[in-house]
Every structure is written in C-alpha cells, then in structure tokens.
Design an enzyme around this catalytic site. Structure first.
Site, PDB file in Angstrom:
ATOM      1  N   ARG A  46       3.418  23.388   3.870  1.00  0.00           N
ATOM      2  CA  ARG A  46       2.596  24.595   3.687  1.00  0.00           C
ATOM      3  C   ARG A  46       1.910  24.514   2.329  1.00  0.00           C
ATOM      4  NH1 ARG A  46       4.997  28.662   1.575  1.00  0.00           N
ATOM      5  NH2 ARG A  46       6.797  28.589   2.941  1.00  0.00           N
ATOM      6  N   TYR A  98     -20.974  39.085  10.308  1.00  0.00           N
ATOM      7  CA  TYR A  98     -20.197  38.596  11.446  1.00  0.00           C
ATOM      8  C   TYR A  98     -19.258  39.738  11.874  1.00  0.00           C
ATOM      9  CZ  TYR A  98     -16.664  36.041  14.040  1.00  0.00           C
ATOM     10  OH  TYR A  98     -15.793  35.627  15.008  1.00  0.00           O
ATOM     11  N   ASP A 170     -20.680  33.833   2.715  1.00  0.00           N
ATOM     12  CA  ASP A 170     -20.295  33.159   3.949  1.00  0.00           C
ATOM     13  C   ASP A 170     -21.447  32.211   4.296  1.00  0.00           C
ATOM     14  OD1 ASP A 170     -19.930  32.413   6.648  1.00  0.00           O
ATOM     15  OD2 ASP A 170     -18.855  34.262   7.116  1.00  0.00           O
ATOM     16  N   LYS A 195     -17.379  26.167  13.234  1.00  0.00           N
ATOM     17  CA  LYS A 195     -18.779  26.042  13.622  1.00  0.00           C
ATOM     18  C   LYS A 195     -19.351  24.681  13.186  1.00  0.00           C
ATOM     19  CE  LYS A 195     -17.610  30.209  14.731  1.00  0.00           C
ATOM     20  NZ  LYS A 195     -17.834  31.374  13.879  1.00  0.00           N
TER      21      LYS A 195
HETATM   22  C1  LIG Z   1     -17.106  32.526  13.440  1.00  0.00           C
HETATM   23  C2  LIG Z   1     -17.436  33.129  12.149  1.00  0.00           C
HETATM   24  C3  LIG Z   1     -16.431  33.641  11.292  1.00  0.00           C
HETATM   25  C4  LIG Z   1     -14.979  33.679  11.696  1.00  0.00           C
HETATM   26  O1  LIG Z   1     -14.442  32.398  11.806  1.00  0.00           O
HETATM   27  P1  LIG Z   1     -13.276  31.993  12.849  1.00  0.00           P
HETATM   28  O2  LIG Z   1     -13.132  30.533  12.605  1.00  0.00           O
HETATM   29  O3  LIG Z   1     -13.757  32.333  14.218  1.00  0.00           O
HETATM   30  O4  LIG Z   1     -12.064  32.785  12.478  1.00  0.00           O
HETATM   31  C5  LIG Z   1     -16.820  34.118  10.061  1.00  0.00           C
HETATM   32  N1  LIG Z   1     -18.121  34.138   9.681  1.00  0.00           N
HETATM   33  C6  LIG Z   1     -19.106  33.673  10.481  1.00  0.00           C
HETATM   34  C7  LIG Z   1     -20.523  33.725  10.013  1.00  0.00           C
HETATM   35  C8  LIG Z   1     -18.805  33.158  11.732  1.00  0.00           C
HETATM   36  O5  LIG Z   1     -19.788  32.715  12.527  1.00  0.00           O
END
Ligand SMILES: *Cc1c(COP(=O)(O)O)cnc(C)c1O
Length: 378
Positions: A46, A98, A170, A195
């Site tokens: 961890r 998001y 983000d 993504k």
């Molecule tokens: C998908 C997404 C998240 C969340 O991420 P997960 O891997 O699904 O937990 C946060 N911000 C954006 C812009 C996203 O597209």
C-alpha cells in the site's frame, strides 16, 4: 528531453536485475526484510510498489511536476486531493464539472465540513466574487465535460496565488500531451487515467501530479493513510499506454477536427462544441493554453427523439459511458454521465436531452464520418 522521448523512457529504464526492457509487474503485497529495521526501501505494497513508483515518475515528468501519486480511480484521485483540506475550508469549483466530481463534492465532502461555491469559470470575475477568507482551493476542469468550455488557467493561477489557494485542474480531457496546467501556473493536476492515459478502455485508474513539495508530501501521506491505491497491473498498463500517448492523441485530435468541421456544415446538427473550431467562443483562449484540441466533441441534435435514433443507428461508435479509448464511443450525458446534476443547472449549461457526446477514436476517419452520416439519416 521532449515529450515523446519522456513518455517512452522516464521511469522505464531496463530492469536492474534482468535487463528486461519493460518495467516488471511487481504483483506482491509485501517485501522480505533482512533483519529488524533493515530492508531495501520497500516494506508494504500500500505504501510503495516498484511498478507504481515507475509510473508515478513517468506521469510526473509528462506533466512537468515534481511528483505524482496514483489512485484506484479518477474519483479516488479527486477525493484524495480534497483530503489535504480540513473541515471549514472553502472550495471554488467550476459549475460545468464531471458529474461524479460534482456528486462527490455535494453529497460526500460537504458532510465532512468542506463548503463549495459552484461558478461559471469562463469569466474569472465570477471566481473573484466567490472568494471567501477561508477559500483554500480553486478546482476546475478544462475543457469541460460535456460542454467543452475553457477555463483561463493563467488567470486562475494568478487569482489562486493572490489568495494563497491551490489551483487544481482536472486535465483528463486534454491529457498532458495537449495541455500542461502546471507549466501555466496551476499547483495540482488530476487525471482519470481510465480515459486517455490508459487509452484502451481496459482499466480504471486515477493520478494526481503536483509541482509543490508541500502538496506532494501531504498527498503521499494520504495515499498511504487512506489507501485508495491502484493494483500494480493498472500501473503497468498505464506505463505501457504512456509510450503511445503522443501518437494516439495526434490521431484522436486530427480525426475529431475533421469530424467537427464536417458536422458544423451539416444542417441536421444544431450545434457543434469543439474547442478546435474557430467558431468555438473560446477558441483563441484554448489555442493559447493547449497544443491541440483533443478528441472530444459534443453535438446538439435538437431533442431526445433525435438523440435516441442517432445513438441507435450508429454502428462503429459504441453507445457507452467513458471516453479516451482507441475505439470511438458515443454517450448521452443527460441519461448517462450527468444524471446527478440538477435539471435546472443542467439546462443552464446547455446539457439538453438532444446533446450527444462523441469520444472520437483512432479508427480510419472516413469510416467514422460515413457512420455518423448514416446515423443522422435516420
Ligand atoms: C471519468 C472522469 C472522472 C472520474 O474518473 P473515474 O476514473 O471514472 O473514477 C473525473 N474527471 C473527468 C473529467 C472524467 O472524465
């Protein structure tokens, strides 16, 4: 060293033990210690895992940061950066976020004493007006999901510095290949690596990079203390994907640009939201802080009936949540990703029942355009 070389080499030197050119997958939970108090720097998985450390080193270099820390999902990454704050702190957050981040903020984090103001970040004056004496963080996403609005990162960084708050960005939609917020003054970058960083729709993962030694230390503590860590396989897959990030992003963007240009001329499509189009209201700002415009496009088809028939007829694009993989996906934000945003706020943002979001993959663009054309005929 330039981006593509970093992507292939940083954190990816051959294995010391065997010379393996690919970073080994250390699928272990613990490490043998020689005697009490004497070990090789690895104690418990961890806290540290060599595959994870290599990936964190690579991503930190790609974002131009000091350090990066990996998490079990993008949402875990967002939650973990929020945990460097304390009850009573105030966060100014973009209102066009998001959906999952909005939900985390409004339903979970508020119960632990954080307060949030949601503002339209297209105008920095809205952020200035929301500042409180206890504002500790400005949190934004650019381009936003799904409306593709742009936040001026240089101006936001200046506002954050003026009040001694952190600017957290983000960067999921752009990827570090097209946008590096830390180089524009931001303090922290968050990714859903599910993504573009993962890029093959085969993992769930999150990562946070920072150029602040203080944030790095606090985040490392939280990564270990809270324990929302990824397994080593996901880190290994992300390292594998980092090697092709630049090539994939170029193709995502060139395919998206050709599709956006074609759809803008198509009378069956009411509006096209893509920051690479000169008609995008913030195109100049996007061009000043991004080196490319990514693979995400949102289109307004007019109503729920059109959205339904389009998503039913489309064949090469798959109807699914998520984005950023090599294969093209289509999503209906109102019913799929943005259900947790209140209707009134959703409509103000333009997230209507006729809006569909395209994650343009890296297939042959002619096949993608023919597919969209036949789906619009229905
Ligand atoms: C998908 C997404 C998240 C969340 O991420 P997960 O891997 O699904 O937990 C946060 N911000 C954006 C812009 C996203 O597209």
């Amino acid at each position: 060293m330039k981006f593509a070389t970093k992507a292939i080499h940083i954190g990816q030197q051959p294995d010391e033990l065997t010379g393996a050119v690919t970073v080994p997958l250390y699928q272990t939970s613990t490490y043998a210690q020689e005697e009490i108090g004497k070990h090789k720097g690895w104690e418990y998985a961890r806290t540290q895992n060599p595959t994870r450390s290599r990936w964190e080193e690579c991503l930190a270099a790609l974002e131009g940061g000091l350090a990066a820390y990996a998490f079990g999902s993008g949402s875990a990454a967002v939650d973990s950066i929020m945990r460097i704050l304390s009850a009573g702190d105030h966060v100014i957050m973009a209102e066009d976020m998001y959906g999952g981040t909005y939900r985390l903020a409004t339903t979970v984090l508020t119960r632990f004493g954080l307060t949030f103001s949601f503002v339209d970040m297209r105008d920095p004056a809205n952020v200035e007006a929301a500042i409180q004496p206890n504002t500790k963080m400005i949190y934004t996403e650019t381009p936003t999901n799904p409306m593709m609005t742009i936040t001026d990162l240089r101006t936001m960084a200046a506002i954050a510095d003026k009040i001694g708050a952190l600017l957290v960005v983000d960067n999921t939609f752009a990827s570090p290949y097209f946008q590096r917020p830390l180089e524009l003054g931001a303090h922290v970058v968050v990714h859903s690596a599910t993504k573009y960083l993962g890029g093959h729709s085969d993992l769930v993962h999150g990562i946070v990079a920072t150029n602040s030694a203080d944030v790095a230390e606090r985040l490392k503590f939280i990564q270990n203390a809270v324990g929302a860590v990824p397994g080593p396989l996901e880190c290994w897959l992300c390292l594998r994907s980092a090697k092709t990030l630049h090539v994939r992003m170029e193709r995502h963007a060139s395919n998206a640009m050709q599709i956006a240009i074609a759809l803008e001329k198509d009378p069956r499509v009411k509006a096209v939201h893509y920051p690479g189009l000169p008609s995008h209201p913030q195109h100049k700002l996007a061009a000043s802080q991004m080196n490319g415009f990514g693979g995400m496009i949102s289109i307004e088809l007019g109503g729920i009936a059109q959205a339904k028939s389009f998503t039913k007829a489309i064949k090469v694009f798959t109807l699914a949540e998520s984005l950023g993989g090599v294969e093209s996906l289509v999503c209906h934000p109102v019913s799929m990703t943005h259900g947790s945003i209140p209707v009134e706020q959703r409509e103000r943002l333009g997230i209507t029942e006729g809006l569909v979001r395209l994650s343009v993959g890296i297939e042959d663009v002619e096949d993608l355009m023919a597919d969209i054309d036949q789906a619009l005929h229905n």
